[in-house]
Motif scaffolding. Structure first.
Motif, mmCIF file in Angstrom:
data_model
loop_
_atom_site.group_PDB
_atom_site.id
_atom_site.type_symbol
_atom_site.label_atom_id
_atom_site.label_comp_id
_atom_site.label_asym_id
_atom_site.label_seq_id
_atom_site.Cartn_x
_atom_site.Cartn_y
_atom_site.Cartn_z
ATOM 1 N N SER A 176 -3.093 0.937 -11.187
ATOM 2 C CA SER A 176 -3.643 -0.222 -10.481
ATOM 3 C C SER A 176 -3.747 -1.421 -11.414
ATOM 4 O O SER A 176 -3.564 -2.570 -10.990
ATOM 5 C CB SER A 176 -5.036 0.103 -9.932
ATOM 6 O OG SER A 176 -5.023 0.149 -8.531
ATOM 7 N N CYS A 225 -2.649 -2.889 -5.284
ATOM 8 C CA CYS A 225 -3.812 -2.622 -6.134
ATOM 9 C C CYS A 225 -4.703 -1.538 -5.540
ATOM 10 O O CYS A 225 -5.291 -0.730 -6.264
ATOM 11 C CB CYS A 225 -4.626 -3.906 -6.325
ATOM 12 S SG CYS A 225 -3.824 -5.152 -7.350
ATOM 13 N N ILE A 226 -4.810 -1.522 -4.213
ATOM 14 C CA ILE A 226 -5.696 -0.566 -3.534
ATOM 15 C C ILE A 226 -5.104 0.837 -3.499
ATOM 16 O O ILE A 226 -5.838 1.835 -3.570
ATOM 17 C CB ILE A 226 -5.994 -1.060 -2.099
ATOM 18 C CG1 ILE A 226 -6.816 -2.347 -2.143
ATOM 19 C CG2 ILE A 226 -6.728 0.001 -1.284
ATOM 20 C CD1 ILE A 226 -7.023 -2.976 -0.787
ATOM 21 N N PHE A 245 -6.197 3.730 -5.915
ATOM 22 C CA PHE A 245 -7.582 4.131 -5.692
ATOM 23 C C PHE A 245 -7.709 4.947 -4.401
ATOM 24 O O PHE A 245 -8.543 5.854 -4.315
ATOM 25 C CB PHE A 245 -8.485 2.898 -5.628
ATOM 26 C CG PHE A 245 -8.633 2.195 -6.943
ATOM 27 C CD1 PHE A 245 -9.430 2.737 -7.958
ATOM 28 C CD2 PHE A 245 -7.959 1.016 -7.198
ATOM 29 C CE1 PHE A 245 -9.554 2.110 -9.183
ATOM 30 C CE2 PHE A 245 -8.077 0.373 -8.423
ATOM 31 C CZ PHE A 245 -8.881 0.917 -9.420
ATOM 32 N N ALA A 246 -6.859 4.631 -3.404
ATOM 33 C CA ALA A 246 -6.861 5.414 -2.169
ATOM 34 C C ALA A 246 -6.388 6.837 -2.449
ATOM 35 O O ALA A 246 -6.960 7.807 -1.925
ATOM 36 C CB ALA A 246 -5.961 4.752 -1.124
ATOM 37 N N PHE A 257 0.829 -1.204 0.000
ATOM 38 C CA PHE A 257 0.000 0.000 0.000
ATOM 39 C C PHE A 257 0.866 1.258 0.000
ATOM 40 O O PHE A 257 0.661 2.178 -0.798
ATOM 41 C CB PHE A 257 -0.900 -0.023 1.240
ATOM 42 C CG PHE A 257 -1.866 1.121 1.339
ATOM 43 C CD1 PHE A 257 -2.993 1.177 0.524
ATOM 44 C CD2 PHE A 257 -1.659 2.136 2.259
ATOM 45 C CE1 PHE A 257 -3.888 2.228 0.621
ATOM 46 C CE2 PHE A 257 -2.550 3.190 2.364
ATOM 47 C CZ PHE A 257 -3.668 3.239 1.541
ATOM 48 N N ILE A 277 -2.229 -7.085 -3.149
ATOM 49 C CA ILE A 277 -3.548 -6.540 -2.795
ATOM 50 C C ILE A 277 -3.404 -5.098 -2.322
ATOM 51 O O ILE A 277 -4.152 -4.208 -2.737
ATOM 52 C CB ILE A 277 -4.216 -7.408 -1.707
ATOM 53 C CG1 ILE A 277 -4.570 -8.781 -2.274
ATOM 54 C CG2 ILE A 277 -5.480 -6.725 -1.169
ATOM 55 C CD1 ILE A 277 -5.014 -9.781 -1.230
ATOM 56 N N GLY A 278 -2.421 -4.849 -1.447
ATOM 57 C CA GLY A 278 -2.177 -3.478 -0.993
ATOM 58 C C GLY A 278 -1.780 -2.569 -2.135
ATOM 59 O O GLY A 278 -2.204 -1.411 -2.205
#
Length: 407
Positions: free
Chosen positions: A259, A153-154, A157-158, A31, A150-151
């Protein structure tokens, strides 16, 4: 599903808590690190930084990663495993917080170095602890690495969400990443992890061999991963900037497409596990190297959203299994020489140190599209080494067969 359940049942409650922390540490790392690439264009604008400084920020992070890769193995001898884990992984929380304080280039370089050290520590300790708990079971390790993706990919968008709710969206995003890292450190403090130190602060002496330096497969594999790291590190750090500076898409669209790269990497990593059962490592390396050259060329010469999207996804799929497959290409080299991995990580990470700065320096003079074109040199070199590796491996197999036949 049964494999996952039996693993968690077999390790006990305290170890399940440790595993949960390992998952979260990789998630938070993915992330934060991909968020850095996503916020770099606006951070650079807010602090009036040029491309050259931006490239140095990405490169010094890789220097921190390389240093941590070697140092993480020695600190537990003096401070214990748990204390060392918390100490080194605190770098991402400190570094992300420092980004909010000042735009002084030296200050920012220190911040990025701390983030790089944290990245190296998480990679080292997460894999070490999980390997010990999994006892040869590859499933938990694959699951662990999936949390990073997963982090990742997010993260874009964050950043996109933060830019909608706050005028200085990158600051809000960095603050969230800092808070997520601090939360992880607090959870780690409760882990029941072995924290004993070696007697007298000194490790027991053991036979150490550096014979791998004399093996051709070591240097060929090092060069393959070196050139791959040139491409990967530059794409992770500069991709969003390239999309924005190209004028093809807005910053918001750039976050979405970034992403897509990580979604492709996540899909590719799972796919490579299946392909590895059917193809030899040297075959997969040649195909992935060719894909990286082709899709990188397409990306640099694309002037439409659709073509950039195709190139980005293709590049992600081509890069996805390169590192793991290259390590497999070296055969039992890392098992025969325990210290080999530390030197392998150090040497190959130099690609991630040099390339982002080179891209930044060229982009500072001729624009980001020309800056990324520098990576074509690395992509061509990667193809050359991949083909040389295939010829070398096949030749070795033919000679072995001939000796066996004559015997």
């Amino acid at each position: 599903m049964q494999q996952k359940e039996s693993f968690f049942r077999s390790i006990g409650r305290d170890n399940r808590y440790i595993v949960g922390n390992l998952f979260y540490a990789y998630f938070a790392q993915g992330f934060a690190l991909i968020m850095l690439g996503a916020i770099l264009p606006v951070l650079k604008a807010d602090y009036a930084l040029d491309y050259q400084v931006g490239g140095m920020l990405l490169s010094v992070q890789s220097v921190g990663y390389a240093v941590a890769g070697l140092g993480a193995g020695f600190l537990p001898l003096y401070f214990g495993l748990k204390n060392s884990f918390i100490l080194l992984t605190s770098g991402v929380a400190i570094g992300m917080g420092m980004l909010l304080v000042s735009g002084n280039p030296v200050w920012l370089l220190i911040a990025m170095a701390l983030i790089g050290i944290s990245k190296g520590a998480v990679t080292n300790y997460n894999n070490q602890i999980m390997s010990d708990l999994a006892r040869g079971n590859a499933g938990p390790l694959n699951m662990l690495h999936a949390f990073f993706a997963i982090g990742a990919c997010i993260a874009p968008f964050a950043v996109l969400f933060c830019s909608k709710v706050d005028a200085s969206g990158w600051r809000l995003a960095a603050a969230i990443a800092t808070a997520a890292a601090v939360l992880g450190l607090l959870a780690m403090s409760r882990m029941k992890l072995d924290n004993t130190r070696a007697s007298g602060g000194k490790a027991e002496k053991s036979a150490v061999s550096f014979g791998f330096f004399r093996e051709k497969i070591f240097w060929v594999t090092v060069l393959i991963v070196f050139f791959y790291q040139c491409i990967e590190a530059s794409m992770m750090g500069w991709l969003t900037s390239f999309f924005v500076d190209s004028g093809v898409m807005t910053n918001d669209f750039a976050q979405v497409v970034t992403s897509a790269l990580w979604i492709a990497l996540l899909v590719g990593r799972f796919s490579c596990s299946g392909l590895a059962l059917r193809f030899r490592p040297y075959q997969m390396i040649v195909v992935m190297a060719a894909g990286q050259l082709g899709f990188l060329y397409l990306l640099i010469h694309s002037h439409s959203f659709a073509m950039m999207m195709v190139a980005t996804v293709g590049l992600g799929l081509s890069m996805s299994g390169m590192y793991g497959t290259s390590v497999s290409n070296a055969g039992d080299l890392f098992a025969r020489y325990p210290v080999c991995m530390g030197f392998f990580v150090l040497l190959t990470s130099m690609g991630a140190v040099v390339a982002p700065s080179a891209v930044g320096m060229v982009a500072n003079v001729a624009g980001m599209r020309t800056g990324l074109a520098v990576l074509l040199i690395a992509a061509v070199a990667l193809i050359v080494m991949a083909v040389y590796n295939a010829v070398m491996v096949c030749g070795r197999a033919v000679r072995k067969h001939a000796v066996k036949h004559h015997a």
